[in-house]
Design a protein around this motif. Structure first.
Motif, PDB file in Angstrom:
ATOM      1  N   GLU A  10      51.246  33.082  22.424  1.00 28.09           N
ATOM      2  CA  GLU A  10      52.346  32.226  21.984  1.00 28.09           C
ATOM      3  C   GLU A  10      53.149  31.717  23.178  1.00 28.09           C
ATOM      4  N   ALA A  11      53.132  30.397  23.365  1.00 24.88           N
ATOM      5  CA  ALA A  11      53.827  29.775  24.496  1.00 24.88           C
ATOM      6  C   ALA A  11      55.323  30.069  24.466  1.00 24.88           C
ATOM      7  N   GLU A  12      55.936  30.041  23.292  1.00 22.92           N
ATOM      8  CA  GLU A  12      57.378  30.300  23.191  1.00 22.92           C
ATOM      9  C   GLU A  12      57.717  31.729  23.615  1.00 22.92           C
ATOM     10  N   ALA A  13      56.881  32.670  23.272  1.00 26.92           N
ATOM     11  CA  ALA A  13      57.116  34.061  23.661  1.00 26.92           C
ATOM     12  C   ALA A  13      56.997  34.222  25.174  1.00 26.92           C
ATOM     13  N   ARG A  14      56.001  33.564  25.780  1.00 22.48           N
ATOM     14  CA  ARG A  14      55.859  33.633  27.236  1.00 22.48           C
ATOM     15  C   ARG A  14      57.060  33.013  27.938  1.00 22.48           C
ATOM     16  N   GLU A  15      57.512  31.882  27.455  1.00 20.73           N
ATOM     17  CA  GLU A  15      58.672  31.210  28.045  1.00 20.73           C
ATOM     18  C   GLU A  15      59.927  32.064  27.907  1.00 20.73           C
ATOM     19  N   PHE A  16      60.139  32.662  26.745  1.00 24.66           N
ATOM     20  CA  PHE A  16      61.304  33.515  26.525  1.00 24.66           C
ATOM     21  C   PHE A  16      61.301  34.678  27.520  1.00 24.66           C
ATOM     22  N   LEU A  17      60.157  35.321  27.685  1.00 21.40           N
ATOM     23  CA  LEU A  17      60.083  36.453  28.607  1.00 21.40           C
ATOM     24  C   LEU A  17      60.346  36.011  30.039  1.00 21.40           C
ATOM     25  N   VAL A  52      51.803  44.579  33.513  1.00 23.99           N
ATOM     26  CA  VAL A  52      51.240  43.596  32.586  1.00 23.99           C
ATOM     27  C   VAL A  52      52.075  43.609  31.316  1.00 23.99           C
ATOM     28  N   PHE A  53      52.626  42.444  30.974  1.00 22.49           N
ATOM     29  CA  PHE A  53      53.296  42.252  29.697  1.00 22.49           C
ATOM     30  C   PHE A  53      52.214  41.810  28.726  1.00 22.49           C
ATOM     31  N   LEU A  54      51.956  42.629  27.707  1.00 21.85           N
ATOM     32  CA  LEU A  54      50.768  42.457  26.880  1.00 21.85           C
ATOM     33  C   LEU A  54      51.117  42.352  25.399  1.00 21.85           C
ATOM     34  N   ASP A  55      50.722  41.236  24.803  1.00 23.76           N
ATOM     35  CA  ASP A  55      50.866  41.044  23.370  1.00 23.76           C
ATOM     36  C   ASP A  55      49.842  41.938  22.664  1.00 23.76           C
ATOM     37  N   VAL A  56      50.174  42.387  21.474  1.00 22.74           N
ATOM     38  CA  VAL A  56      49.251  43.239  20.732  1.00 22.74           C
ATOM     39  C   VAL A  56      48.211  42.397  20.010  1.00 22.74           C
ATOM     40  N   GLU A  57      48.630  41.441  19.208  1.00 24.35           N
ATOM     41  CA  GLU A  57      47.698  40.643  18.408  1.00 24.35           C
ATOM     42  C   GLU A  57      47.534  39.245  18.993  1.00 24.35           C
ATOM     43  N   MET A  58      46.268  38.885  19.257  1.00 20.69           N
ATOM     44  CA  MET A  58      45.923  37.559  19.760  1.00 20.69           C
ATOM     45  C   MET A  58      44.621  37.124  19.117  1.00 20.69           C
ATOM     46  N   PRO A  59      44.368  35.833  19.079  1.00 24.36           N
ATOM     47  CA  PRO A  59      43.066  35.383  18.577  1.00 24.36           C
ATOM     48  C   PRO A  59      41.941  35.935  19.463  1.00 24.36           C
ATOM     49  N   GLY A  60      40.891  36.393  18.843  1.00 29.29           N
ATOM     50  CA  GLY A  60      39.749  36.878  19.595  1.00 29.29           C
ATOM     51  C   GLY A  60      39.868  38.308  20.088  1.00 29.29           C
ATOM     52  N   GLY A  61      40.887  39.028  19.663  1.00 28.12           N
ATOM     53  CA  GLY A  61      41.026  40.413  20.072  1.00 28.12           C
ATOM     54  C   GLY A  61      42.483  40.795  20.217  1.00 28.12           C
TER      55      GLY A  61
END
Length: 81
Positions: A10-17, A52-61
């Motif tokens: 999510e681009a918005e989440a990356r920008e916020f962080l 590493v800032f890591l999202d839990v759910e992403m497309p493809g894994g």
């Protein structure tokens, strides 16, 4: 300086962080971003980050699959979801 990468679809989440880090932890330098597990593997190999800032759910894994794929890692993980 603490080197980091972000893995989040999510681009918005990356920008916020990025904005929050600049405001409260300017010593953290984000070296790159990935939107999926496949790109994250290469990004981590290239930059060898400390964090590493890591999202839990992403497309493809998910983030846990990324960690399993790496086998071992020399960085700390902050889950961002």
């Amino acid at each position: 300086m603490i080197t980091a990468v972000q893995v989040d679809d999510e681009a918005e989440a990356r920008e916020f962080l990025r904005e929050r880090l600049l405001a409260v932890a300017p010593e953290v330098k984000v070296l790159g971003e990935a939107t999926n597990i496949a790109d994250a593997v290469g990004l981590i190999a290239q930059h060898k980050p400390q964090l590493v800032f890591l999202d839990v759910e992403m497309p493809g894994g998910n983030g846990f699959e990324l960690l399993q794929r790496l086998g071992h890692w020399d960085f700390d993980v902050v889950f961002t979801t």
